[in-house]
Design a protein around this motif. Structure first.
Motif, PDB file in Angstrom:
ATOM      1  N   ARG A 136       0.961  -1.310   0.108  1.00 23.53           N
ATOM      2  CA  ARG A 136       0.038  -0.022  -0.002  1.00 23.53           C
ATOM      3  C   ARG A 136       0.841   1.232   0.003  1.00 23.53           C
ATOM      4  N   GLY A 137       1.947   1.431   0.845  1.00 22.63           N
ATOM      5  CA  GLY A 137       2.871   2.559   0.999  1.00 22.63           C
ATOM      6  C   GLY A 137       3.469   2.624  -0.424  1.00 22.63           C
ATOM      7  N   LEU A 138       3.984   1.453  -0.978  1.00 31.46           N
ATOM      8  CA  LEU A 138       4.694   1.623  -2.107  1.00 31.46           C
ATOM      9  C   LEU A 138       3.834   2.093  -3.349  1.00 31.46           C
ATOM     10  N   ALA A 139       2.573   1.587  -3.245  1.00 28.14           N
ATOM     11  CA  ALA A 139       1.611   2.005  -4.230  1.00 28.14           C
ATOM     12  C   ALA A 139       1.368   3.641  -4.212  1.00 28.14           C
ATOM     13  N   ALA A 140       1.228   3.803  -2.953  1.00 30.71           N
ATOM     14  CA  ALA A 140       0.910   5.392  -2.806  1.00 30.71           C
ATOM     15  C   ALA A 140       2.046   6.399  -3.420  1.00 30.71           C
ATOM     16  N   GLN A 141       3.372   5.761  -3.090  1.00 31.60           N
ATOM     17  CA  GLN A 141       4.572   6.589  -3.641  1.00 31.60           C
ATOM     18  C   GLN A 141       4.670   6.387  -5.136  1.00 31.60           C
ATOM     19  N   ALA A 142       4.159   5.501  -5.686  1.00 30.42           N
ATOM     20  CA  ALA A 142       4.305   5.384  -7.303  1.00 30.42           C
ATOM     21  C   ALA A 142       3.230   6.348  -7.783  1.00 30.42           C
ATOM     22  N   ALA A 143       1.792   6.227  -6.999  1.00 30.02           N
ATOM     23  CA  ALA A 143       0.774   7.084  -7.560  1.00 30.02           C
ATOM     24  C   ALA A 143       1.264   8.357  -7.524  1.00 30.02           C
ATOM     25  N   ALA A 144       2.128   8.858  -6.669  1.00 29.78           N
ATOM     26  CA  ALA A 144       2.813  10.194  -6.490  1.00 29.78           C
ATOM     27  C   ALA A 144       4.066  10.686  -7.456  1.00 29.78           C
ATOM     28  N   GLY A 145       4.172   9.572  -8.153  1.00 27.78           N
ATOM     29  CA  GLY A 145       5.217   9.938  -9.152  1.00 27.78           C
ATOM     30  C   GLY A 145       6.522   9.114  -8.970  1.00 27.78           C
TER      31      GLY A 145
END
Length: 151
Positions: A131-140
């Motif tokens: 989840r944390g990594l997906a949020a980082q990816a979504a933020a660019g």
């Protein structure tokens, strides 16, 4: 006395991780170190050599740059020729989306022989990591969605 020395060295290694001193972390490992992290995400998978372990730590620093790991407990079992160390920890990081906080807890199990790291198994909430990594990816931060580093 031996257990105390090992505990202090392990605590130093987590301080090195918190401060992105990758050389200091990797130097304590044997060339054919085995490193395993649970989960199917950019930080998951298994590595079997120092070079891949270093690349993994470098990625950790890029995808969760504010990660801070707080050690809660350390247990040292065994003798210098075969030591097992258990480290219970809490990790936190601010996510790039500005609203999110990454919070995880886990257990590291180290296998040491004569003071050198032969294996590291990391047990953590792999869903929270994903989840944390997906949020980082979504933020660019595209590397947060990369395939695991394996060797």
């Amino acid at each position: 006395m031996y257990s105390y020395i090992v505990e202090q060295e392990i605590r130093k290694s987590f301080d090195h991780v918190n401060n992105h001193r990758w050389d200091e972390v990797v130097n304590g490992a044997v060339p054919h170190v085995h490193h395993r992290v649970s989960g199917n995400h950019a930080l998951g998978g298994e590595r079997h050599d120092k070079a891949a372990l270093r690349r993994w730590f470098e990625r950790l620093g890029r995808v969760l740059p504010t990660l801070q790991i707080k050690i809660n407990n350390v247990w040292v079992k065994g003798w210098p020729w075969n030591t097992t160390v258990f480290v219970e920890w809490d990790g936190t990081a601010t996510l790039l989306d500005g609203d999110g906080l990454y919070v995880n807890r886990g257990l590291h199990v180290f296998t040491l022989r004569w003071g050198r790291v032969h294996a590291i198994d990391e047990f953590l909430d792999s869903q929270e990591a994903a989840r944390g990594l997906a949020a980082q990816a979504a933020a660019g931060l595209k590397e947060a969605a990369a395939e695991p580093i394996v060797s």
